[in-house]
Design a protein around this motif. Structure first.
Motif, PDB file in Angstrom:
ATOM      1  N   ASP A  21      20.088 -44.689  88.439  1.00  0.00           N
ATOM      2  CA  ASP A  21      20.741 -45.549  87.824  1.00  0.00           C
ATOM      3  C   ASP A  21      19.763 -46.694  86.184  1.00  0.00           C
ATOM      4  N   GLY A  22      18.723 -45.321  85.781  1.00  0.00           N
ATOM      5  CA  GLY A  22      18.569 -45.570  84.121  1.00  0.00           C
ATOM      6  C   GLY A  22      19.475 -45.132  83.409  1.00  0.00           C
ATOM      7  N   VAL A  23      19.408 -46.058  82.287  1.00  0.00           N
ATOM      8  CA  VAL A  23      20.165 -45.902  81.323  1.00  0.00           C
ATOM      9  C   VAL A  23      19.572 -45.098  80.136  1.00  0.00           C
ATOM     10  N   MET A  24      19.730 -44.511  79.300  1.00  0.00           N
ATOM     11  CA  MET A  24      19.166 -44.295  77.225  1.00  0.00           C
ATOM     12  C   MET A  24      20.838 -44.142  76.954  1.00  0.00           C
ATOM     13  N   THR A  25      20.217 -44.622  75.697  1.00  0.00           N
ATOM     14  CA  THR A  25      21.366 -45.299  74.316  1.00  0.00           C
ATOM     15  C   THR A  25      20.324 -44.397  73.068  1.00  0.00           C
ATOM     16  N   ILE A  26      20.911 -43.618  72.690  1.00  0.00           N
ATOM     17  CA  ILE A  26      20.555 -42.661  71.636  1.00  0.00           C
ATOM     18  C   ILE A  26      20.954 -43.200  70.305  1.00  0.00           C
ATOM     19  N   ASP A  27      20.692 -43.916  69.618  1.00  0.00           N
ATOM     20  CA  ASP A  27      21.659 -44.142  68.506  1.00  0.00           C
ATOM     21  C   ASP A  27      21.087 -44.107  67.367  1.00  0.00           C
ATOM     22  N   ALA A  28      21.742 -42.935  66.349  1.00  0.00           N
ATOM     23  CA  ALA A  28      21.239 -42.483  65.467  1.00  0.00           C
ATOM     24  C   ALA A  28      19.929 -41.787  65.285  1.00  0.00           C
ATOM     25  N   SER A  29      19.765 -40.832  66.124  1.00  0.00           N
ATOM     26  CA  SER A  29      18.584 -40.266  66.699  1.00  0.00           C
ATOM     27  C   SER A  29      19.153 -38.825  67.154  1.00  0.00           C
ATOM     28  N   SER A  30      18.169 -38.291  67.814  1.00  0.00           N
ATOM     29  CA  SER A  30      17.403 -36.901  68.528  1.00  0.00           C
ATOM     30  C   SER A  30      17.525 -36.643  69.572  1.00  0.00           C
ATOM     31  N   ALA A  31      17.879 -36.177  70.744  1.00  0.00           N
ATOM     32  CA  ALA A  31      16.825 -35.544  71.732  1.00  0.00           C
ATOM     33  C   ALA A  31      17.665 -34.409  72.093  1.00  0.00           C
ATOM     34  N   THR A  32      16.228 -34.329  73.204  1.00  0.00           N
ATOM     35  CA  THR A  32      16.548 -32.096  73.070  1.00  0.00           C
ATOM     36  C   THR A  32      15.993 -32.462  74.468  1.00  0.00           C
ATOM     37  N   ASN A  33      16.202 -31.349  75.664  1.00  0.00           N
ATOM     38  CA  ASN A  33      15.767 -31.158  76.365  1.00  0.00           C
ATOM     39  C   ASN A  33      15.899 -32.354  77.342  1.00  0.00           C
ATOM     40  N   THR A  34      16.806 -33.379  77.242  1.00  0.00           N
ATOM     41  CA  THR A  34      17.073 -34.186  78.750  1.00  0.00           C
ATOM     42  C   THR A  34      17.799 -33.907  79.766  1.00  0.00           C
ATOM     43  N   THR A  35      17.696 -34.297  81.391  1.00  0.00           N
ATOM     44  CA  THR A  35      17.855 -34.319  82.342  1.00  0.00           C
ATOM     45  C   THR A  35      18.141 -35.883  82.813  1.00  0.00           C
ATOM     46  N   VAL A  36      19.749 -35.605  83.270  1.00  0.00           N
ATOM     47  CA  VAL A  36      20.276 -36.925  83.622  1.00  0.00           C
ATOM     48  C   VAL A  36      19.959 -36.668  85.069  1.00  0.00           C
ATOM     49  N   ASN A  37      19.145 -37.833  86.221  1.00  0.00           N
ATOM     50  CA  ASN A  37      20.044 -37.518  87.836  1.00  0.00           C
ATOM     51  C   ASN A  37      20.251 -39.304  88.490  1.00  0.00           C
ATOM     52  N   ASN A  38      21.419 -38.973  88.003  1.00  0.00           N
ATOM     53  CA  ASN A  38      22.112 -40.442  88.573  1.00  0.00           C
ATOM     54  C   ASN A  38      21.888 -41.150  87.051  1.00  0.00           C
ATOM     55  N   GLY A  39      21.952 -41.861  86.592  1.00  0.00           N
ATOM     56  CA  GLY A  39      22.200 -41.858  85.448  1.00  0.00           C
ATOM     57  C   GLY A  39      23.074 -41.910  84.018  1.00  0.00           C
ATOM     58  N   LEU A  40      22.057 -42.891  82.831  1.00  0.00           N
ATOM     59  CA  LEU A  40      24.032 -42.698  82.364  1.00  0.00           C
ATOM     60  C   LEU A  40      22.569 -42.507  81.029  1.00  0.00           C
ATOM     61  N   MET A  41      23.783 -41.366  80.229  1.00  0.00           N
ATOM     62  CA  MET A  41      23.150 -40.919  78.399  1.00  0.00           C
ATOM     63  C   MET A  41      23.720 -41.853  78.215  1.00  0.00           C
ATOM     64  N   ASN A  42      24.181 -42.600  76.713  1.00  0.00           N
ATOM     65  CA  ASN A  42      24.659 -42.760  75.988  1.00  0.00           C
ATOM     66  C   ASN A  42      24.262 -41.844  74.475  1.00  0.00           C
ATOM     67  N   ILE A  43      25.367 -41.618  74.139  1.00  0.00           N
ATOM     68  CA  ILE A  43      24.770 -41.048  72.195  1.00  0.00           C
ATOM     69  C   ILE A  43      26.415 -41.665  71.325  1.00  0.00           C
ATOM     70  N   LEU A  44      25.281 -42.214  70.472  1.00  0.00           N
ATOM     71  CA  LEU A  44      26.108 -43.433  69.391  1.00  0.00           C
ATOM     72  C   LEU A  44      25.591 -42.353  68.164  1.00  0.00           C
ATOM     73  N   SER A  45      26.308 -43.041  66.725  1.00  0.00           N
ATOM     74  CA  SER A  45      26.810 -42.980  65.939  1.00  0.00           C
ATOM     75  C   SER A  45      25.525 -42.048  65.076  1.00  0.00           C
ATOM     76  N   GLY A  46      26.005 -40.933  65.062  1.00  0.00           N
ATOM     77  CA  GLY A  46      24.720 -39.657  63.709  1.00  0.00           C
ATOM     78  C   GLY A  46      23.906 -39.710  64.464  1.00  0.00           C
ATOM     79  N   SER A  47      23.910 -39.523  65.990  1.00  0.00           N
ATOM     80  CA  SER A  47      22.961 -38.827  66.879  1.00  0.00           C
ATOM     81  C   SER A  47      23.575 -37.237  66.984  1.00  0.00           C
ATOM     82  N   ILE A  48      22.796 -37.053  67.245  1.00  0.00           N
ATOM     83  CA  ILE A  48      22.610 -35.361  68.096  1.00  0.00           C
ATOM     84  C   ILE A  48      21.535 -34.459  69.457  1.00  0.00           C
ATOM     85  N   VAL A  49      22.252 -34.319  69.817  1.00  0.00           N
ATOM     86  CA  VAL A  49      21.791 -33.814  71.166  1.00  0.00           C
ATOM     87  C   VAL A  49      22.024 -32.880  71.270  1.00  0.00           C
ATOM     88  N   THR A  50      20.547 -32.186  71.789  1.00  0.00           N
ATOM     89  CA  THR A  50      21.074 -30.812  72.734  1.00  0.00           C
ATOM     90  C   THR A  50      20.044 -29.872  73.813  1.00  0.00           C
TER      91      THR A  50
END
Length: 245
Positions: free
Chosen positions: A28-57
């Motif tokens: 149940d952890g939460v990660m919010t990416i806002d106008a940023s970037s993220a790579t090699n993320t693993t979501v296990n029973n949690g939440l990842m929010n990708i917001l404006s201008g962000s890039i995730v790979t």
């Protein structure tokens, strides 16, 4: 730049204007990416929010995990039993959905080069759009209120009958569709055009549907209940032997 972070239950992490590398979100952890970037993320029973201008790979969303994509982009995402929601300017490219995972594209979201594998489910609704989608054996796609172009339906890997399945229902529009052996395409009140039913493929048309420019090749099948449906420009191979309606 933030490296090798683990986010556990009750933790809220917001990455703004930075780069997050190799993050794991648990319990149940939460990660919010806002106008940023993220790579090699693993979501296990949690939440990842990708917001404006962000890039995730290179993100993996496992069973119980969720990822929301709003006005950002995600590339090379694997949804393995988890869920992915794309809306309002979000762009998901090269996504794989399997093992009971769900992906919903709605209200201004776009998904390109999506593969729906065993047990995966893709819904395109409410002005969402999907391009270049492959639905493999035991995968399911539902176009309802949204649009899709460039769909390929395949059979299961054993060559059996449990192929990919697509429903196009009221308000949905799908174009440029290849139904290969084992694949099943159902018109259930929506519109579709430029359909090619190849050997071993099935097109089933129900009431209040519109089908334009369907080609049924040798060994393909087109059946259904015409009712108030509209069918234009259908071509059937001369040696085609299945019943039509």
């Amino acid at each position: 730049t933030v490296y090798d972070t683990i986010i556990n239950g009750g933790t809220l992490a917001e990455v703004s204007g930075a780069v997050a590398i190799s993050t794991t979100i648990n319990n149940d952890g939460v990660m919010t990416i806002d106008a940023s970037s993220a790579t090699n993320t693993t979501v296990n029973n949690g939440l990842m929010n990708i917001l404006s201008g962000s890039i995730v790979t290179s993100t993996t969303v496992d069973s119980g995990g969720s990822m929301t994509l709003t006005d950002g982009s995600a590339t090379n995402t694997t949804v393995d039993g988890g869920s992915l929601m794309v809306s309002s300017g979000g762009l998901a490219t090269t996504t794989t959905i399997d093992n009971g995972a769900t992906m919903t594209v709605s209200s201004g979201g776009l998904a390109s080069f999506t593969t729906v594998s065993t047990g995966g489910w893709l819904k395109v609704s409410s002005d969402g759009m999907a391009t270049s989608t492959t639905v493999d054996g035991n995968g399911l796609m539902w176009v309802s209120g949204g649009s899709a172009t460039g769909i390929t339906l395949n059979g299961d890997i054993s060559g059996g009958v449990n192929g990919g399945t697509v429903f196009v229902s009221a308000g949905g529009n799908a174009q440029n569709i290849d139904v290969n052996s084992g694949g099943k395409l159902f018109a259930t009140g929506g519109e579709m055009a430029d359909v090619r039913v190849n050997s071993g493929g099935l097109l089933e048309i129900h009431q209040s549907s519109t089908v334009n420019n369907a080609t049924v090749k040798s060994g393909g099948t087109m059946v259904g209940t015409l009712g108030s449906s509209t069918i234009n420009g259908t071509t059937v191979s001369s040696d085609w032997g299945a019943d039509v309606f």
